[in-house]
Design an enzyme around this catalytic site. Structure first.
Site, PDB file in Angstrom:
ATOM      1  N   LEU A   1       0.814  -1.223   0.000  1.00 14.86           N
ATOM      2  CA  LEU A   1       0.000   0.000   0.000  1.00 14.86           C
ATOM      3  C   LEU A   1       0.845   1.270   0.000  1.00 14.86           C
ATOM      4  O   LEU A   1       0.367   2.336   0.384  1.00 14.86           O
ATOM      5  CB  LEU A   1      -1.005   0.013   1.169  1.00 14.86           C
TER       6      LEU A   1
ATOM      7  N   SER B   1       8.916  -3.311 -18.417  1.00 16.44           N
ATOM      8  CA  SER B   1       8.605  -1.978 -18.933  1.00 16.44           C
ATOM      9  C   SER B   1       9.375  -1.674 -20.218  1.00 16.44           C
ATOM     10  O   SER B   1      10.541  -2.072 -20.377  1.00 16.44           O
ATOM     11  CB  SER B   1       8.994  -0.942 -17.876  1.00 16.44           C
TER      12      SER B   1
ATOM     13  N   TYR C   1      15.211   2.987 -12.595  1.00 11.44           N
ATOM     14  CA  TYR C   1      13.956   2.210 -12.741  1.00 11.44           C
ATOM     15  C   TYR C   1      14.079   1.235 -13.914  1.00 11.44           C
ATOM     16  O   TYR C   1      13.750   0.042 -13.791  1.00 11.44           O
ATOM     17  CB  TYR C   1      12.780   3.164 -12.972  1.00 11.44           C
TER      18      TYR C   1
ATOM     19  N   GLY D   1      12.628  16.369 -23.117  1.00  8.50           N
ATOM     20  CA  GLY D   1      11.390  15.593 -23.184  1.00  8.50           C
ATOM     21  C   GLY D   1      11.659  14.102 -23.171  1.00  8.50           C
ATOM     22  O   GLY D   1      10.786  13.308 -23.496  1.00  8.50           O
TER      23      GLY D   1
HETATM   24  P1  NAD Z   1       1.257   1.377  -9.245  1.00 10.97           P
HETATM   25  O1  NAD Z   1       2.211   2.196  -8.469  1.00 10.97           O
HETATM   26  O2  NAD Z   1      -0.154   1.819  -9.322  1.00 10.97           O
HETATM   27  O3  NAD Z   1       1.275  -0.131  -8.711  1.00 10.97           O
HETATM   28  C1  NAD Z   1       2.387  -0.710  -8.074  1.00 10.97           C
HETATM   29  C2  NAD Z   1       1.879  -1.346  -6.795  1.00 10.97           C
HETATM   30  O4  NAD Z   1       2.972  -1.995  -6.136  1.00 10.97           O
HETATM   31  C3  NAD Z   1       1.322  -0.318  -5.811  1.00 10.97           C
HETATM   32  O5  NAD Z   1       0.030  -0.712  -5.401  1.00 10.97           O
HETATM   33  C4  NAD Z   1       2.288  -0.340  -4.641  1.00 10.97           C
HETATM   34  O6  NAD Z   1       1.664  -0.111  -3.401  1.00 10.97           O
HETATM   35  C5  NAD Z   1       2.859  -1.756  -4.756  1.00 10.97           C
HETATM   36  N1  NAD Z   1       4.188  -1.881  -4.157  1.00 10.97           N
HETATM   37  C6  NAD Z   1       5.247  -1.040  -4.281  1.00 10.97           C
HETATM   38  N2  NAD Z   1       6.285  -1.487  -3.561  1.00 10.97           N
HETATM   39  C7  NAD Z   1       5.870  -2.650  -2.981  1.00 10.97           C
HETATM   40  C8  NAD Z   1       6.494  -3.577  -2.108  1.00 10.97           C
HETATM   41  N3  NAD Z   1       7.760  -3.403  -1.673  1.00 10.97           N
HETATM   42  N4  NAD Z   1       5.794  -4.661  -1.712  1.00 10.97           N
HETATM   43  C9  NAD Z   1       4.505  -4.838  -2.116  1.00 10.97           C
HETATM   44  N5  NAD Z   1       3.872  -3.995  -2.923  1.00 10.97           N
HETATM   45  C10 NAD Z   1       4.550  -2.904  -3.359  1.00 10.97           C
HETATM   46  O7  NAD Z   1       1.860   1.229 -10.712  1.00 10.97           O
HETATM   47  P2  NAD Z   1       1.237   0.535 -12.006  1.00 10.97           P
HETATM   48  O8  NAD Z   1       1.239   1.559 -13.058  1.00 10.97           O
HETATM   49  O9  NAD Z   1      -0.006  -0.190 -11.680  1.00 10.97           O
HETATM   50  O10 NAD Z   1       2.394  -0.514 -12.354  1.00 10.97           O
HETATM   51  C11 NAD Z   1       2.247  -1.898 -12.075  1.00 10.97           C
HETATM   52  C12 NAD Z   1       3.449  -2.632 -12.659  1.00 10.97           C
HETATM   53  O11 NAD Z   1       3.482  -2.453 -14.075  1.00 10.97           O
HETATM   54  C13 NAD Z   1       4.789  -2.131 -12.134  1.00 10.97           C
HETATM   55  O12 NAD Z   1       5.646  -3.251 -11.963  1.00 10.97           O
HETATM   56  C14 NAD Z   1       5.308  -1.243 -13.244  1.00 10.97           C
HETATM   57  O13 NAD Z   1       6.725  -1.203 -13.254  1.00 10.97           O
HETATM   58  C15 NAD Z   1       4.754  -1.958 -14.456  1.00 10.97           C
HETATM   59  N6  NAD Z   1       4.605  -1.064 -15.612  1.00 10.97           N
HETATM   60  C16 NAD Z   1       3.621  -0.095 -15.587  1.00 10.97           C
HETATM   61  C17 NAD Z   1       3.487   0.749 -16.699  1.00 10.97           C
HETATM   62  C18 NAD Z   1       2.431   1.824 -16.767  1.00 10.97           C
HETATM   63  O14 NAD Z   1       2.412   2.569 -17.758  1.00 10.97           O
HETATM   64  N7  NAD Z   1       1.543   1.949 -15.781  1.00 10.97           N
HETATM   65  C19 NAD Z   1       4.363   0.613 -17.793  1.00 10.97           C
HETATM   66  C20 NAD Z   1       5.345  -0.364 -17.744  1.00 10.97           C
HETATM   67  C21 NAD Z   1       5.436  -1.216 -16.651  1.00 10.97           C
END
Ligand code: NAD
Length: 325
Positions: free
Chosen positions: A33, A115, A139, A268
């Site tokens: 969370l 990603s 990252y 950018g």
């Molecule tokens: P988000 O921040 O909404 O979700 C990540 C979740 O991980 C959060 O709910 C956070 O509380 C939880 N979290 C963080 N550290 C933690 C820990 N130590 N232990 C347990 N839970 C933990 O981000 P998102 O956009 O939903 O991304 C989800 C995944 O998808 C990530 O791995 C992100 O790298 C990957 N991703 C997302 C995108 C995008 O455009 N949203 C693009 C590429 C990759």
């Protein structure tokens, strides 16, 4: 199927939990969370608050699980520049801890949310998965390192692993942290509240914006597709969109015209990035279904932060201006 979604209270994780429950699967979620909200989850989900590096907790949650969707991560590129150790600890250390716990629990497959940032600048676009990655920010490095760890440990422990390189996902429920808000909901929020949009560089830089429902299609397909072990697979829209074009689309759909401020001093980021979807098509049967216009329409309709705040349509706005002239 019984599934564990790490990071399941986040933007993509909660959308995945909803999709899996709707498809009749049993879902457990682990999330600390730090950025998530368990209120987003459907009632049938078993939720555990905890850290993805907590192996005893993982091990408990992994009992009888068939597939793990590993989404827990720290997700901000600029924040990772300030706190690289933290990003390494959670994104790499968390993945290794998960792999160790899985070794002892009998899970069959792990689907990892990697990603597109792992690519960095690439001379050839659309990018294919076999190009040489140039991750720049911590990252991006952490995501690439996690891919390698997961593939290597999966091979050693006889667990199937697949990494989806997700491009710029957007959709209802996406987090909007003030320090590193993603561009689509940030611009939309600014447009709807009458604030200006700040564009880094000249706005000609391109990205691949993919709607959350399409990302869910790919994640779910990756949990059962044959022949994906140790595969990295792009998940995008396949459409190359400049920031200037994104702004024009947001204006058209919202019916409002914000002030746009360019900041040429601030980079950018990389010039171009768009996904080649050939591998996703052949291995996952993946075809994105939602165009940028449709996705922004959905965002305006479904996200309570934006719903009901739309202006007149672009057509009626232009029409009104025409009448006034
Ligand atoms: P988000 O921040 O909404 O979700 C990540 C979740 O991980 C959060 O709910 C956070 O509380 C939880 N979290 C963080 N550290 C933690 C820990 N130590 N232990 C347990 N839970 C933990 O981000 P998102 O956009 O939903 O991304 C989800 C995944 O998808 C990530 O791995 C992100 O790298 C990957 N991703 C997302 C995108 C995008 O455009 N949203 C693009 C590429 C990759």
């Amino acid at each position: 199927m019984r599934c564990l979604v790490t990071g399941g209270a986040g933007f993509l994780g909660a959308a995945l939990a909803h999709r899996l429950v709707r498809n009749g699967h049993q879902v457990r979620v682990l999330d600390d969370l730090s950025a998530g909200d368990p209120g987003r989850l459907p009632p049938d989900v078993v939720f555990a608050r905890g850290d993805v590096r907590d192996r005893p907790k993982l091990w408990t949650l992994l009992q009888d699980v068939d597939c793990v969707f590993h989404l827990a991560a720290r997700v901000s590129v600029p924040e990772s520049v300030l706190y690289p150790r933290e990003y390494n600890d959670v994104n790499v250390g968390g993945t290794v801890a998960l792999a160790e716990a899985i070794r002892d629990a009998g899970v069959k497959r792990v689907v990892f949310a990697s990603s597109a940032t792992v690519y960095g600048p690439q001379p050839v676009q659309p990018v294919k998965e076999d190009c040489w990655p140039h991750p720049q920010a911590p990252y991006a490095v952490s995501k690439l390192a996690a891919e390698y760890y997961l593939f290597g440990l999966g091979e050693l422990y006889h667990v199937e692993t697949v990494a989806l390189r997700i491009f710029n996902a957007y959709g209802p429920g996406q987090n909007l942290p003030p320090s590193h808000a993603p561009v689509v909901p940030l611009y939309l929020k600014n447009i709807l509240t009458g604030a200006s949009l700040i564009v880094y560089g000249d706005g000609s830089q391109t990205r691949d914006f993919v709607y959350v429902d399409d990302v869910m299609d790919a994640l779910v397909a990756a949990s059962t597709a044959p022949n994906v072990n140790r595969a990295t697979i792009n998940v995008g829209s396949g459409q190359e969109t400049s920031i200037n074009h994104l702004i024009a689309t947001l204006e058209d759909v919202s019916g409002r015209r914000p002030e746009v401020l360019h900041n040429p001093q601030q980079s950018g980021g990389i010039g171009r990035l768009v996904a080649d979807l050939g591998k996703a098509r052949s291995l996952l049967g993946y075809t994105p279904r939602v165009s940028l216009v449709q996705g922004v329409e959905q965002l305006l309709r479904l996200d309570p932060r934006f719903a009901g705040k739309r202006g007149g349509s672009a057509w009626s706005r232009r029409g009104a201006q025409g009448l006034l002239r």
